[in-house]
Design an enzyme around this catalytic site. Structure first.
Site, PDB file in Angstrom:
ATOM      1  N   LYS A   1       0.837  -1.210   0.000  1.00  0.00           N
ATOM      2  CA  LYS A   1       0.000   0.000   0.000  1.00  0.00           C
ATOM      3  C   LYS A   1       0.870   1.257   0.000  1.00  0.00           C
ATOM      4  O   LYS A   1       0.622   2.194  -0.764  1.00  0.00           O
ATOM      5  CB  LYS A   1      -0.937  -0.001   1.228  1.00  0.00           C
ATOM      6  CG  LYS A   1      -2.098  -0.969   1.061  1.00  0.00           C
ATOM      7  CD  LYS A   1      -2.840  -1.222   2.372  1.00  0.00           C
ATOM      8  CE  LYS A   1      -3.896  -2.311   2.156  1.00  0.00           C
ATOM      9  NZ  LYS A   1      -4.525  -2.783   3.404  1.00  0.00           N
TER      10      LYS A   1
ATOM     11  N   GLN B   1      -4.832  -1.302   9.575  1.00  0.00           N
ATOM     12  CA  GLN B   1      -4.768  -2.660   9.016  1.00  0.00           C
ATOM     13  C   GLN B   1      -5.389  -3.660   9.991  1.00  0.00           C
ATOM     14  O   GLN B   1      -5.019  -3.713  11.162  1.00  0.00           O
ATOM     15  CB  GLN B   1      -3.303  -3.029   8.723  1.00  0.00           C
ATOM     16  CG  GLN B   1      -3.124  -4.369   8.046  1.00  0.00           C
ATOM     17  CD  GLN B   1      -3.703  -4.422   6.628  1.00  0.00           C
ATOM     18  OE1 GLN B   1      -3.520  -3.517   5.829  1.00  0.00           O
ATOM     19  NE2 GLN B   1      -4.422  -5.496   6.338  1.00  0.00           N
TER      20      GLN B   1
ATOM     21  N   ASP C   1     -11.302   2.878   4.225  1.00  0.00           N
ATOM     22  CA  ASP C   1     -11.717   1.473   4.153  1.00  0.00           C
ATOM     23  C   ASP C   1     -13.242   1.360   4.173  1.00  0.00           C
ATOM     24  O   ASP C   1     -13.790   0.297   3.888  1.00  0.00           O
ATOM     25  CB  ASP C   1     -11.150   0.698   5.354  1.00  0.00           C
ATOM     26  CG  ASP C   1     -10.105  -0.317   4.944  1.00  0.00           C
ATOM     27  OD1 ASP C   1     -10.023  -0.617   3.731  1.00  0.00           O
ATOM     28  OD2 ASP C   1      -9.378  -0.819   5.825  1.00  0.00           O
TER      29      ASP C   1
END
Ligand code: NDP
Length: 294
Positions: free
Chosen positions: A52, A96, A119
Site C-alpha cells: 500500500k 490494518q 476502508d
C-alpha cells in the site's frame, strides 16, 4: 470459454487515472495523503502495508506509515488516530486488520474521522451506504463493482447472488448491487439449496474463503463471476493461491470470470488509492474524480 476479466490491467488503469488527478491537484498545491497503521507483525498484514505504501507513493500521494508493536495499549492507538484525524495533510487513514486480540476493532475503527475512513468500515459510512447516501465505500466491493460496470454497462434488473455476508465484502457488495438496481440475494452458510440459489445469478460474487468451493455446475451459463476469495493451498508440492470458485470448471460455463490471482486482489489497493483521492477532493470542496466512486 468465459472471457477472463483482467483485474491486474484494470487496476493499472485505475492507478493511472488516480495519478493523473493527483498531478492536477499538485498544480494547485494539494497533495493527497494516506496514513496506514499496522499494529503487530502479522506477516500477511506486513506485506499488504508495504504494498500500500509503495503504490501510494507511485501515484504521487504522500504516504505516512505507522508501525506499532503488538503489545501497544489500545489507548495509545486511539491517541495516534486522534492525531491523524487532526492532521490536514492526511486525507485517508487505514488501520490494518486484524488488530491484536486485546484491542476492540469496532471501537478503533469508529474513532476514525468518517471522512478519512478510506476502508469504509466506520459505522457512519456503513449507514450512509445502506441508505444510498454519499459514503466512503469498502475497497474490495468497490473494485468488484467497477469491473462489473465496465463489463456490463447497466446492471439494472440483473439477478445478483453474493455468496458470503461479511461486513467487509458480502454486505457492502450487496448494498452496492442493490443501488445499481440488481435483484440481490445474499447467500451464506445457512442457505438452503445453495447450488440452486447460485445458479439463478446473472452476476455471481463469491466471498466465502473456501478454496474452489463453487463448481461449474453452480453457475448459470453466461453469468459473470467475480471471485473475491484468496486461499493458500498446497498442490503438487507447491503453495498456490486459489479463489472460492473452481476456475477450471466455472470458466467453461460462465460468460466472464475474474481469475485468482490477478482478478479482484489488485483492484483492492487501486480502490484504496481512489478512495484517498475522493476523500482529498471532498476535504477541499473539489469535484470528485469521475468513474472512481460508486
Ligand atoms: P468471512 O470469513 O468474514 O466471511 C465468509 C462468509 O462466507 C460468511 O458469511 C459465511 O457464512 C460464508 N460461508 C462460509 N462457509 C460457507 C459455506 N460452506 N457455504 C456458504 N457460505 C459459507 O470472509 P471475508 O468476507 O472476509 O472473505 C472472504 C474471502 O475473500 C476470503 O477468501 C478472503 O481472503 C477474501 N478477501 C479478499 C480480498 C481481496 O482483496 N481480494 C479482501 C477481503 C477478503 P456465515 O456468515 O453464515 O458464517
Amino acid at each position: 470459454m468465459a472471457q477472463v476479466i483482467d483485474g491486474k490491467a484494470f487496476a493499472a488503469r485505475v492507478r493511472g487515472q488516480v495519478a493523473e488527478h493527483v498531478a492536477g491537484l499538485k498544480a494547485h498545491g494539494i497533495v493527497p495523503g494516506l496514513a496506514v497503521v499496522l499494529v503487530g507483525e502479522d506477516p500477511a498484514s506486513n506485506v499488504y502495508v508495504t504494498a500500500k505504501g509503495k503504490q501510494t507513493v507511485e501515484v504521487g500521494m504522500a504516504s505516512f506509515e505507522h508501525r506499532l508493536p503488538a503489545d501497544t495499549p489500545e489507548a495509545e492507538l486511539l491517541t495516534l488516530i486522534d492525531r491523524l484525524n487532526a492532521n490536514a495533510a492526511v486525507h485517508g487513514i487505514l488501520v490494518q486488520l486484524p488488530l491484536p486480540a486485546h484491542m476492540d476493532a469496532a471501537k478503533v475503527i469508529n474513532a476514525l474521522d468518517p471522512a478519512k475512513d478510506v476502508d469504509g468500515f466506520h459505522i457512519l459510512n456503513v449507514g450512509l451506504l445502506g441508505t444510498g447516501q454519499k459514503a466512503m465505500v469498502p475497497c474490495t466491493p468497490l473494485g468488484c463493482l467497477m469491473m462489473l460496470r465496465d463489463h456490463h454497462g447497466s446492471l439494472s434488473g440483473l439477478n445478483a447472488v453474493v455468496l458470503g455476508r461479511s461486513n467487509i465484502v458480502g454486505k457492502p457488495m450487496a448494498q452496492l448491487l442493490l443501488a445499481e438496481s440488481c435483484t440481490v440475494t445474499v447467500a451464506h452458510s445457512r442457505t438452503k439449496d445453495l447450488e440452486v440459489v447460485c445458479r439463478r445469478a446473472d452476476i455471481f460474487v463469491a466471498a466465502v474463503g473456501r478454496p474452489e468451493m463453487v463448481k461449474g455446475d453452480w453457475i448459470k451459463p453466461g453469468a459473470t463471476v467475480i471471485d473475491v476469495g484468496i486461499n493458500r493451498i498446497e498442490r503438487d508440492g507447491k503453495m498456490r493461491l486459489v479463489g472460492d470458485v473452481d476456475f477450471a470448471s466455472a470458466s467453461s460455463v460462465a460468460g466472464a470470470i475474474t481469475p485468482v490471482p490477478g482478478g479482484v486482489g489488485p483492484m483492492t489497493i487501486a480502490c484504496l488509492l481512489a478512495n484517498t483521492l475522493t476523500a482529498c477532493c471532498r476535504a477541499n470542496g473539489l469535484a470528485e474524480p469521475e468513474g472512481l466512486t460508486p
